[in-house]
Design a protein around this motif. Structure first.
Motif, short mmCIF file in Angstrom:
data_model
loop_
_atom_site.label_atom_id
_atom_site.label_comp_id
_atom_site.label_asym_id
_atom_site.label_seq_id
_atom_site.Cartn_x
_atom_site.Cartn_y
_atom_site.Cartn_z
N ASP A 1 0.84 -1.21 0.00
CA ASP A 1 0.00 0.00 0.00
C ASP A 1 0.87 1.26 0.00
OD1 ASP A 1 -2.37 1.39 -0.02
OD2 ASP A 1 -2.73 1.22 2.13
N ARG B 1 -11.39 2.93 -8.88
CA ARG B 1 -10.49 4.07 -9.12
C ARG B 1 -10.70 4.65 -10.52
NH1 ARG B 1 -5.01 2.76 -5.84
NH2 ARG B 1 -6.04 2.03 -3.95
N ARG C 1 -5.41 -2.24 8.42
CA ARG C 1 -6.59 -3.05 8.06
C ARG C 1 -6.15 -4.10 7.05
NH1 ARG C 1 -8.03 2.22 6.46
NH2 ARG C 1 -7.44 2.68 4.31
N ARG D 1 1.75 -4.95 6.18
CA ARG D 1 1.09 -3.92 5.37
C ARG D 1 1.93 -2.65 5.45
NH1 ARG D 1 -5.08 -2.60 4.10
NH2 ARG D 1 -4.73 -0.75 2.82
N ASN E 1 -10.46 -2.36 -6.28
CA ASN E 1 -9.68 -1.29 -6.89
C ASN E 1 -10.23 -0.81 -8.24
OD1 ASN E 1 -6.54 -2.53 -5.53
ND2 ASN E 1 -7.77 -0.82 -4.81
N SER F 1 -8.25 -5.15 4.30
CA SER F 1 -8.74 -4.84 2.95
C SER F 1 -9.00 -6.09 2.09
CB SER F 1 -7.78 -3.88 2.24
OG SER F 1 -7.64 -2.67 2.96
C1 IPE Z 1 -5.25 -2.75 -0.68
O1 IPE Z 1 -4.95 -1.39 -0.74
C2 IPE Z 1 -5.13 -3.37 -2.03
C3 IPE Z 1 -3.77 -3.44 -2.58
C4 IPE Z 1 -2.66 -3.10 -1.98
C5 IPE Z 1 -3.68 -3.97 -3.90
P1 IPE Z 1 -6.09 -0.28 -0.91
O2 IPE Z 1 -5.39 1.02 -0.95
O3 IPE Z 1 -6.97 -0.63 -2.03
O4 IPE Z 1 -6.92 -0.47 0.45
P2 IPE Z 1 -7.86 0.53 1.22
O5 IPE Z 1 -8.83 1.07 0.22
O6 IPE Z 1 -6.99 1.61 1.78
O7 IPE Z 1 -8.48 -0.32 2.28
#
Ligand code: IPE
Ligand code: IPE
Ligand code: MG
Length: 234
Positions: free
Chosen positions: A12, A63, A185, A179, A60, A187
């Motif tokens: 992330d 987006r 979290r 993470r 995702n 996710s």
């Molecule tokens: C989780 O990250 C998905 C990936 C790393 C591919 P996100 O950025 O999509 O997660 P949220 O929206 O912050 O929970």
């Protein structure tokens, strides 16, 4: 040394990393994809056998079209740069997710990476693309139900048996989930597979997650007391 066979990472923070430097979010995804190679090599050097990376979730798609299109083109760029090196290093590529829903060209590139490396026995480099854990479990349940209907399975199924229906079939459970970028979290990632994983949340954005930070995560993991519901070893 505590065994650490399987590390999963929620990669992330690409967008924020880029924006902090006045760059478009897509520049973060490019830097992030290059970091996959760096961290795969580090994982292999650390003796990790399975590295499972979250690249694109089933959520995702929300987006912007521009960002999604860019991410869908990245696997071609990434494997053109690094596939030969991965093959030379003996890595096996596994792609987890609903590949049928990806653009055809993206699907093909990912399928080729799997096919070309399928006989390798080094690091299992698992990339989750259009992956969502709830969907994975639901698909597994439907597959099992179909097998029951067709007389190929019965109601004696246990946890080990159910795991064969998941996209991670044949992989050991996740030992450590990391993470990046400070969010705490899950996710929709590997919900079944992290049942007893150790969790670590680091502030660095994924493009800034270096082998040194990775090493620190492993050192921290070594201090954890994994009890699996049992009693502390004294
Ligand atoms: C989780 O990250 C998905 C990936 C790393 C591919 P996100 O950025 O999509 O997660 P949220 O929206 O912050 O929970
Ligand atoms: C992770 O970085 C990559 C994907 C989810 C595709 P993000 O793109 O989520 O970056 P932030 O979290 O918005 O900074
Ligand atoms: Mg994010």
């Amino acid at each position: 040394m505590k065994e650490c066979r399987h590390v999963a990472i929620i990669m992330d923070g690409n967008g924020r990393w880029a924006q902090a430097q006045g760059l478009p979010r897509t520049a973060g995804h490019l830097a992030g994809s290059d970091n996959v190679r760096t961290i795969a090599i580090a994982a292999s050097d650390l003796g990790i056998q399975y590295l499972t990376l979250y690249a694109f979730s089933t959520e995702n798609w929300k987006r912007s079209e521009n960002e999604v299109n860019y991410i869908m083109k990245l696997p071609a760029v990434f494997f053109k740069k690094y596939m030969q090196e991965f093959l030379d290093r003996g890595y096996r590529m596994n792609i987890l997710g609903e590949l049928d829903e990806l653009p055809k060209a993206t699907h093909r590139v990912l399928q080729d990476a799997m096919d070309e490396s399928k006989n390798n026995t080094g690091l299992n480099l698992n990339i989750c693309m259009n992956y969502g854990s709830q969907r994975e479990i639901l698909l597994a349940a439907k597959h099992y139900a179909k097998d029951v209907q067709e007389g190929k399975a019965d109601l004696s199924l246990d946890e080990k048996g159910f795991e064969k229906y998941l996209m991670t079939a044949g992989f050991p459970p996740v030992d450590l989930l990391i993470r990046t970028s400070g969010e705490q979290r899950i996710s929709n990632y590997l919900l079944w597979q992290i049942a007893y994983a150790e969790l670590e949340f680091v502030p660095e954005a994924w493009p800034a997650f270096t082998p040194e930070v990775f090493q620190k995560c492993i050192t921290e993991y070594q201090t954890r007391d994994r009890r699996f519901g049992g009693v502390k070893n004294v």
